[in-house]
Design a protein around this motif. Sequence first.
Motif, short mmCIF file in Angstrom:
data_model
loop_
_atom_site.label_atom_id
_atom_site.label_comp_id
_atom_site.label_asym_id
_atom_site.label_seq_id
_atom_site.Cartn_x
_atom_site.Cartn_y
_atom_site.Cartn_z
N SER A 26 0.78 -1.37 0.20
CA SER A 26 0.01 0.00 -0.11
C SER A 26 1.07 1.16 -0.06
O SER A 26 0.44 2.32 -0.49
CB SER A 26 -0.95 0.04 1.17
N MET A 27 2.07 1.50 0.52
CA MET A 27 3.18 2.10 0.40
C MET A 27 4.53 1.71 1.10
O MET A 27 4.55 1.71 2.26
CB MET A 27 2.76 3.55 1.09
N ALA A 28 5.21 1.02 0.20
CA ALA A 28 6.58 0.61 0.72
C ALA A 28 7.48 2.00 1.37
O ALA A 28 7.21 2.71 0.46
CB ALA A 28 7.25 -0.29 -0.28
N TYR A 29 8.41 1.91 2.13
CA TYR A 29 8.91 3.23 2.49
C TYR A 29 10.50 2.60 2.67
O TYR A 29 10.59 1.52 3.43
CB TYR A 29 8.38 3.52 3.78
N LYS A 30 11.45 3.36 2.14
CA LYS A 30 12.68 3.09 2.59
C LYS A 30 13.41 4.42 2.62
O LYS A 30 13.33 5.51 1.66
CB LYS A 30 13.42 2.36 1.43
N LYS A 31 14.51 4.66 3.59
CA LYS A 31 15.13 5.86 3.70
C LYS A 31 16.54 5.15 3.02
O LYS A 31 17.24 4.34 3.69
CB LYS A 31 15.52 6.31 5.11
N VAL A 32 17.04 5.67 1.74
CA VAL A 32 18.39 5.39 1.22
C VAL A 32 19.58 6.01 1.56
O VAL A 32 19.69 7.21 1.51
CB VAL A 32 18.16 5.47 -0.33
N ARG A 33 20.14 5.38 1.96
CA ARG A 33 21.68 5.56 2.22
C ARG A 33 22.61 6.05 1.31
O ARG A 33 22.40 5.70 0.31
CB ARG A 33 22.46 4.53 3.35
N ASN A 34 23.66 6.64 1.42
CA ASN A 34 24.54 7.19 0.48
C ASN A 34 25.51 5.99 -0.09
O ASN A 34 25.65 5.81 -1.18
CB ASN A 34 25.49 8.41 1.00
N SER A 35 25.61 5.01 0.79
CA SER A 35 26.30 3.82 0.53
C SER A 35 25.55 3.27 -0.64
O SER A 35 26.35 2.44 -1.56
CB SER A 35 26.79 2.92 1.64
N GLU A 36 24.35 3.16 -0.39
CA GLU A 36 23.27 2.38 -1.21
C GLU A 36 23.03 2.97 -2.76
O GLU A 36 23.22 2.38 -3.75
CB GLU A 36 22.17 1.96 -0.76
#
Length: 143
Positions: free
Chosen positions: A93-103
């Motif tokens: 329904s709404m996946a969430y991710k905080k993306v890091r610089n390394s990723e």
Amino acid sequence: MNKLKFVSYMSVQAQTLRDTDIEELLFNAREKNRRLAITGVLLLIQGKFIQYIEGYEEDIDELYGSIKADPRHNDILLLDSGYIDKRQYTNWSMAYKKVRNSEIKNILGYTELKLDELFLSPPEEKTHPVLKVLYNFTHSLSA
Ligand SMILES: Cc1cc2nc3c(=O)[nH]c(=O)nc-3n(C[C@H](O)[C@H](O)[C@H](O)COP(=O)(O)O)c2cc1C
């Protein structure tokens, strides 16, 4: 005709949202998205939101209208939009991710996304680096 449509945009956080603010945003968004059969993903990268939403055209147009007027972010830039035959995020329904610089570095080969520069030039369809990050995350979800 109720066609399936998607919208993807990028925006700048109006101010740094606390984790509890994000949780509240997601709780409400997921509830409403479930009700309207809207699915998608929200990424937070270096203070910028990147969101992909999909669902029936009328609902998507209305939601995107509300999102554009939301004071929690500014400088909304439409990355891509169009019609689809089937959903990419059936289970979310709404996946969430905080993306890091390394990723980001793993995906793009460089750390600095230089989003501010991206805002100055109109995105090129499908080749936008931000879409690359988004699609990469999509594949990690379905893997
Ligand atoms: C970055 C961002 C992403 C959002 N994503 C969604 C979403 O996926 N679904 C949703 O219902 N609201 C989302 N919202 C909230 C909407 O802008 C708006 O507050 C909400 O749809 C209002 O719903 P209501 O008028 O029915 O209370 C988002 C807001 C922000 C700032």
